[in-house]
Each structure stands twice: as C-alpha cells, then as structure tokens.
Scaffold this active site. Sequence first.
Site, PDB file in Angstrom:
ATOM      1  N   ARG A 177       0.837  -1.207   0.000  1.00 44.57           N
ATOM      2  CA  ARG A 177       0.000   0.000   0.000  1.00 44.57           C
ATOM      3  C   ARG A 177       0.870   1.256   0.000  1.00 44.57           C
ATOM      4  NH1 ARG A 177      -4.363  -1.196   4.480  1.00 44.57           N
ATOM      5  NH2 ARG A 177      -2.588  -2.407   5.170  1.00 44.57           N
ATOM      6  N   ARG A 234      -2.768 -15.734   0.595  1.00 45.67           N
ATOM      7  CA  ARG A 234      -4.130 -16.235   0.768  1.00 45.67           C
ATOM      8  C   ARG A 234      -4.808 -16.357  -0.592  1.00 45.67           C
ATOM      9  NH1 ARG A 234      -3.101 -17.962   4.949  1.00 45.67           N
ATOM     10  NH2 ARG A 234      -4.056 -17.603   6.974  1.00 45.67           N
ATOM     11  N   GLU A 263     -10.249 -23.525   0.420  1.00 43.49           N
ATOM     12  CA  GLU A 263      -9.514 -24.703   0.902  1.00 43.49           C
ATOM     13  C   GLU A 263     -10.402 -25.551   1.808  1.00 43.49           C
ATOM     14  OE1 GLU A 263      -5.987 -23.184   2.761  1.00 43.49           O
ATOM     15  OE2 GLU A 263      -5.377 -22.149   0.956  1.00 43.49           O
ATOM     16  N   HIS A 281      -1.390 -26.130   1.000  1.00 44.82           N
ATOM     17  CA  HIS A 281      -1.167 -25.133   2.073  1.00 44.82           C
ATOM     18  C   HIS A 281      -0.178 -25.661   3.126  1.00 44.82           C
ATOM     19  CE1 HIS A 281      -3.109 -21.512   4.327  1.00 44.82           C
ATOM     20  NE2 HIS A 281      -1.832 -21.675   4.687  1.00 44.82           N
TER      21      HIS A 281
HETATM   22  C1  8YV Z   1      -0.952 -22.164   8.532  1.00 43.81           C
HETATM   23  C2  8YV Z   1      -0.969 -19.781   7.599  1.00 43.81           C
HETATM   24  O1  8YV Z   1      -0.931 -23.156   7.563  1.00 43.81           O
HETATM   25  O2  8YV Z   1      -0.063 -18.599   9.399  1.00 43.81           O
HETATM   26  C3  8YV Z   1      -0.864 -18.607   8.482  1.00 43.81           C
HETATM   27  O3  8YV Z   1      -1.574 -17.619   8.237  1.00 43.81           O
HETATM   28  O4  8YV Z   1      -1.629 -19.750   6.619  1.00 43.81           O
HETATM   29  C4  8YV Z   1      -0.227 -21.023   7.915  1.00 43.81           C
HETATM   30  O5  8YV Z   1       0.897 -20.790   8.641  1.00 43.81           O
HETATM   31  C5  8YV Z   1      -2.337 -22.032   8.991  1.00 43.81           C
HETATM   32  O6  8YV Z   1      -2.478 -20.989   9.885  1.00 43.81           O
HETATM   33  C6  8YV Z   1      -2.782 -23.332   9.650  1.00 43.81           C
HETATM   34  O7  8YV Z   1      -4.055 -23.264  10.118  1.00 43.81           O
END
Ligand code: 8YV
Length: 322
Positions: A177, A234, A263, A281
């Site tokens: 940003r 994400r 997901e 993921h």
């Molecule tokens: C994990 C993630 O896989 O930290 C995050 O935001 O996406 C990853 O580290 C996830 O949180 C597991 O639930």
Amino acid sequence: MKSIELLAPGPMMPLVMEKLGEAFTLHKLWEIADKDAFYREKGAAIRGLVVGGHVRIDEAFLKNVPNVEIISNFGVGYDSVDVKVAAAKGIIVTNTPDVLSEEVADTCLGLLLMTVRELPQSERWLRAGKWEGQGPYPLTHTTLRGSTVGIIGLGRIGKAIARRLEAFDVKIEYHNRRPVADCGYAYRASLKELAKSVDILVSVAPGGPETHHMIDAGVFEALGPKGIFINIGRGSAVDEPAMVEALKKGTIRSAGLDVFEFEPKVPAELIAMENVVLLPHVGSGTHHTRNLMGQLLVDNMTGWFSGKGPKTPVGETPWPKA
Ligand code: 8YV
C-alpha cells in the site's frame, strides 16, 4: 486459571490442546452435539476463543459467547476473524507472526523453483518411464536467469523471501500500500504496474475484505504470456476463476500455488492442468514451526489472563489501551 473457560470451535494441534487444557477449562465445540444447549448453559462463561481458521468468527458467532475477552488465532493470517467487530466489542485478537516467516519463505522459494524449472513435471516424466522410453525431459522455456521477481506484500514474510531471492541474483520489485522505508527494491505503486514489469509475480498478500480478489484478470493480462504467478499468501486475494481462465488461455504461462480460495477445495480444472504446481497449504507445515506457532498462541492466552497482556496482538486490536 482453571476457573477460566475457553472455547475451541475446531480441532487444534495437540500441543495447544494439551497446554491450554492443563491451564484452563477448555471446551471443544466440534465434539458437542447440541451446540445450542451448550451456548445456553455455558456461552456467557466463555472468556477466550482458540481459533485456527476452520470457523468464521463474526458478529453471529460472538453473540453466542458475549463475554469473550480474547480471540487467540493460530497462524499469522487472521482473515477468518472479523477483527473490526472484535475491536468494536473491545475484544483482543492475537496471531502468530515472525515464528513462521523463515519457514514460509523457504516453502515459497521451493514452490517458485518447482514452477519455474517444471521440477514436478520432470519428476512425473521420470516416474512414468518416459526418460528411458522417449528421452530427456524437454528444456524449460523459463529460468530465473536474468529475470525480475515482483513481490506483492513486502512484510515480514515478503522480506524473508526477498532475502533468499537476492542469493539467486534476480532483480526484485514490490508492491505494498505504501513504499517500505530504507528498501532498495523498486516500488511499483499499483499491482498492474508491478505485474507488467516482472517475469514472476509472488503474492504474499493476506486475506480479508481489503485484498479480496485484488489479483484479477487485469493483473494476469499485465503479467503476460511468459509470466509466472506464485501464491503463498491467501487464495481469497486472487480471483480464482480469472486465474484459471488466464492459465487455460495462455494469458499467463504457469502458476505455483500453496493457497486456494475455498480450501481444501481446489478447482478440478487446476488439478487437470500440466502448467501448474499445487501444494496443499504447507507453507508453515513443519513440526518445528507449528510448535513455535502453537506455543505463541498459548503464551498470548496465558499472558492475557495472568494480567501481563497479550504477546502479539494484531494491528486492529484495542491494545495498548489509550
Ligand atoms: C498455517 C498460515 O498453515 O499462518 C498462516 O496464516 O496460513 C499457515 O501458517 C495455517 O495458519 C494453519 O491453520
């Protein structure tokens, strides 16, 4: 602290369940058959939520547990929590930053190299007996040599990725940003500008309403037919159908994805494609790093209830008190 009652809407890693279960009274919502009866009897007694992205924590959810003081999130991303609603109610939200940055950056570089050099495809070639039967795997058109990598989101993880990329002797540019202070990489003020200027576009963008579908058809158009898209942030930041179209039509060349919009559902069209590398993921998925994340979640919870304050509150959270 045994008199303090916590609620976990979905299963968490054993370290978290054991440590919180020892210190507090921990309720496991997914094991409770009659949830309405549970909320009627216990809802008002719940003071902390232990969350991991399985269940959306919003106004409707929080109505069931009106006295929650803290939502401790497993993960650096906390897009499954409506932080605005939480902040308006004075609820602390914590996440697990820093402890996973290097691990996620390692995974990102692995995914990037797999995609650029078609390593999973060439491995499949060998396993299918084609090396012996048909000859060597075709030379790849794409290479890191002489290329420019653009990072969307030069935060803690983005910087760890950039540091690794420096060793690969590529040019690095980024979009945030706002420009990052004391940063030698070229700043591009818009996503399209960045996509146009680079060969490989890496998204570390978080989820949530502000980034929703911001990587859209126009960005893929700008990245162009030789372009490679990598996503370690994400899935919701990407217009997934637009990305599928771009890959199908050759608007971009290939993609390496560790995250998806819904997901664990991955579009069948992506699974059928040869020009994508798909990971389930696994960015932070080692025992080492997940244990550090779990411990940080526990520390946030115990810190809050012992009066020391939360260790890693998110930016939107009402802390420190004005
Ligand atoms: C994990 C993630 O896989 O930290 C995050 O935001 O996406 C990853 O580290 C996830 O949180 C597991 O639930």
